[in-house]
Scaffold this active site. Structure first.
Site, mmCIF file in Angstrom:
data_model
loop_
_atom_site.group_PDB
_atom_site.id
_atom_site.type_symbol
_atom_site.label_atom_id
_atom_site.label_comp_id
_atom_site.label_asym_id
_atom_site.label_seq_id
_atom_site.Cartn_x
_atom_site.Cartn_y
_atom_site.Cartn_z
ATOM 1 N N ARG A 173 7.326 7.547 -12.414
ATOM 2 C CA ARG A 173 6.098 8.087 -11.099
ATOM 3 C C ARG A 173 6.337 5.782 -10.611
ATOM 4 O O ARG A 173 6.218 5.444 -11.167
ATOM 5 C CB ARG A 173 5.483 8.530 -11.413
ATOM 6 C CG ARG A 173 4.581 9.612 -10.555
ATOM 7 C CD ARG A 173 3.237 9.514 -10.935
ATOM 8 N NE ARG A 173 3.160 11.101 -12.120
ATOM 9 C CZ ARG A 173 3.216 11.626 -11.733
ATOM 10 N NH1 ARG A 173 3.324 12.081 -9.901
ATOM 11 N NH2 ARG A 173 3.263 13.718 -12.034
ATOM 12 N N ASP A 174 6.402 6.363 -8.793
ATOM 13 C CA ASP A 174 6.507 5.125 -8.480
ATOM 14 C C ASP A 174 4.786 4.793 -8.851
ATOM 15 O O ASP A 174 4.055 5.586 -8.339
ATOM 16 C CB ASP A 174 6.646 4.877 -7.320
ATOM 17 C CG ASP A 174 7.006 3.603 -6.378
ATOM 18 O OD1 ASP A 174 8.265 3.667 -6.235
ATOM 19 O OD2 ASP A 174 5.826 2.810 -6.692
ATOM 20 N N ILE A 175 5.151 3.087 -8.836
ATOM 21 C CA ILE A 175 3.198 2.848 -9.420
ATOM 22 C C ILE A 175 2.802 1.777 -7.360
ATOM 23 O O ILE A 175 1.252 2.708 -8.405
ATOM 24 C CB ILE A 175 3.563 1.369 -10.160
ATOM 25 C CG1 ILE A 175 3.022 0.436 -10.533
ATOM 26 C CG2 ILE A 175 3.748 0.570 -9.022
ATOM 27 C CD1 ILE A 175 2.764 -0.717 -11.774
ATOM 28 N N ASN A 223 16.800 2.418 -0.167
ATOM 29 C CA ASN A 223 16.685 0.967 1.189
ATOM 30 C C ASN A 223 17.887 0.576 0.529
ATOM 31 O O ASN A 223 18.165 0.379 -0.821
ATOM 32 C CB ASN A 223 14.982 0.127 0.554
ATOM 33 C CG ASN A 223 13.706 1.377 1.095
ATOM 34 O OD1 ASN A 223 13.612 2.031 1.868
ATOM 35 N ND2 ASN A 223 12.932 0.997 0.346
ATOM 36 N N VAL A 279 14.104 -4.198 -5.419
ATOM 37 C CA VAL A 279 14.742 -4.038 -6.080
ATOM 38 C C VAL A 279 16.291 -3.672 -6.572
ATOM 39 O O VAL A 279 16.358 -2.697 -5.719
ATOM 40 C CB VAL A 279 14.021 -3.136 -7.552
ATOM 41 C CG1 VAL A 279 14.583 -3.270 -9.065
ATOM 42 C CG2 VAL A 279 12.182 -3.447 -7.263
ATOM 43 N N HIS A 322 18.267 2.680 -6.892
ATOM 44 C CA HIS A 322 16.738 3.322 -6.666
ATOM 45 C C HIS A 322 16.919 4.466 -5.683
ATOM 46 O O HIS A 322 17.192 4.089 -4.388
ATOM 47 C CB HIS A 322 15.693 3.080 -7.779
ATOM 48 C CG HIS A 322 15.182 2.172 -6.250
ATOM 49 N ND1 HIS A 322 16.148 1.069 -6.640
ATOM 50 C CD2 HIS A 322 14.132 1.760 -5.666
ATOM 51 C CE1 HIS A 322 15.000 0.019 -5.352
ATOM 52 N NE2 HIS A 322 14.568 0.867 -4.803
ATOM 53 N N HIS A 366 14.431 6.923 -3.841
ATOM 54 C CA HIS A 366 12.917 7.491 -4.120
ATOM 55 C C HIS A 366 13.176 8.883 -3.473
ATOM 56 O O HIS A 366 13.677 9.038 -2.848
ATOM 57 C CB HIS A 366 12.242 6.686 -2.796
ATOM 58 C CG HIS A 366 11.971 5.169 -3.022
ATOM 59 N ND1 HIS A 366 10.527 4.792 -3.245
ATOM 60 C CD2 HIS A 366 12.762 3.994 -2.472
ATOM 61 C CE1 HIS A 366 11.246 2.859 -3.595
ATOM 62 N NE2 HIS A 366 11.901 2.528 -2.702
HETATM 63 P P1 AMP Z 1 12.728 -1.106 -3.295
HETATM 64 O O1 AMP Z 1 11.602 -1.653 -2.410
HETATM 65 O O2 AMP Z 1 13.064 0.142 -2.641
HETATM 66 O O3 AMP Z 1 13.580 -1.354 -3.912
HETATM 67 O O4 AMP Z 1 11.796 0.225 -4.212
HETATM 68 C C1 AMP Z 1 11.159 -0.672 -4.984
HETATM 69 C C2 AMP Z 1 10.343 0.922 -5.900
HETATM 70 O O5 AMP Z 1 9.726 0.096 -7.352
HETATM 71 C C3 AMP Z 1 8.465 0.005 -4.819
HETATM 72 O O6 AMP Z 1 8.279 1.510 -4.324
HETATM 73 C C4 AMP Z 1 7.635 -0.384 -5.452
HETATM 74 O O7 AMP Z 1 6.304 0.732 -6.597
HETATM 75 C C5 AMP Z 1 8.336 0.478 -7.629
HETATM 76 N N1 AMP Z 1 7.737 -0.094 -8.682
HETATM 77 C C6 AMP Z 1 7.909 -1.542 -8.562
HETATM 78 N N2 AMP Z 1 7.525 -1.888 -9.923
HETATM 79 C C7 AMP Z 1 7.641 -0.444 -10.436
HETATM 80 C C8 AMP Z 1 6.980 -0.434 -12.119
HETATM 81 N N3 AMP Z 1 6.897 -0.949 -12.992
HETATM 82 N N4 AMP Z 1 6.108 1.229 -12.350
HETATM 83 C C9 AMP Z 1 7.136 2.035 -10.789
HETATM 84 N N5 AMP Z 1 7.865 2.006 -9.852
HETATM 85 C C10 AMP Z 1 7.160 0.761 -9.777
#
Ligand code: AMP
Length: 115
Positions: A29-31, A86, A95, A99, A101
């Site tokens: 789950r996205d944080i 992204n 990141v 990944h 979304h």
């Molecule tokens: P992006 O900006 O497309 O690289 O997406 C990175 C996503 O990772 C963002 O939507 C963050 O909210 C999510 N994220 C970062 N750290 C964590 C975490 N520890 N647990 C869950 N989601 C995370």
């Protein structure tokens, strides 16, 4: 290069809510959710920084990510979903471990994941 935050999650070095895992992918789950259901589907392989690299290097793994997204959208929402990769800092990627979304559950038109 140091391990990405997602590799640390896969290795249980930092906690997260894991909804699915197999030998190739993990889903959490996205944080910081941007929709009623906001999951991340992440390949365990960390050498692909973005979806373009993954598509070129391991298209079957990309297909496995899409199938996982579909299954989770069916399990946790109504089966309809938006899939966002992204790609590049200028497009909101933070990141650099590929990944997807997965957004679902009462999406507003125009809802996009960005930072
Ligand atoms: P992006 O900006 O497309 O690289 O997406 C990175 C996503 O990772 C963002 O939507 C963050 O909210 C999510 N994220 C970062 N750290 C964590 C975490 N520890 N647990 C869950 N989601 C995370």
């Amino acid at each position: 290069m140091s391990a990405s935050i997602f590799t640390k999650i896969i290795n249980r070095e930092i906690p997260s809510e894991i909804l699915y895992e197999d030998d190739r992918v993990i889903a959490i789950r996205d944080i910081s959710p941007q929709a009623p259901l906001h999951l991340l589907v992440i390949p365990k392989a960390e050498q692909y920084a973005n979806v373009a690299e993954l598509a070129a290097g391991d298209p079957e793994l990309l297909a496995a990510m899409v199938a996982t997204a579909q299954r989770l959208a069916e399990e946790h929402a109504d089966g309809e979903f938006r899939l966002i990769f992204n790609t590049g800092a200028g497009a909101g990627q933070t990141v650099f471990h590929v990944h997807a979304h997965v957004l679902a559950g009462g999406l507003q038109e125009g809802t996009l994941v960005g930072n």
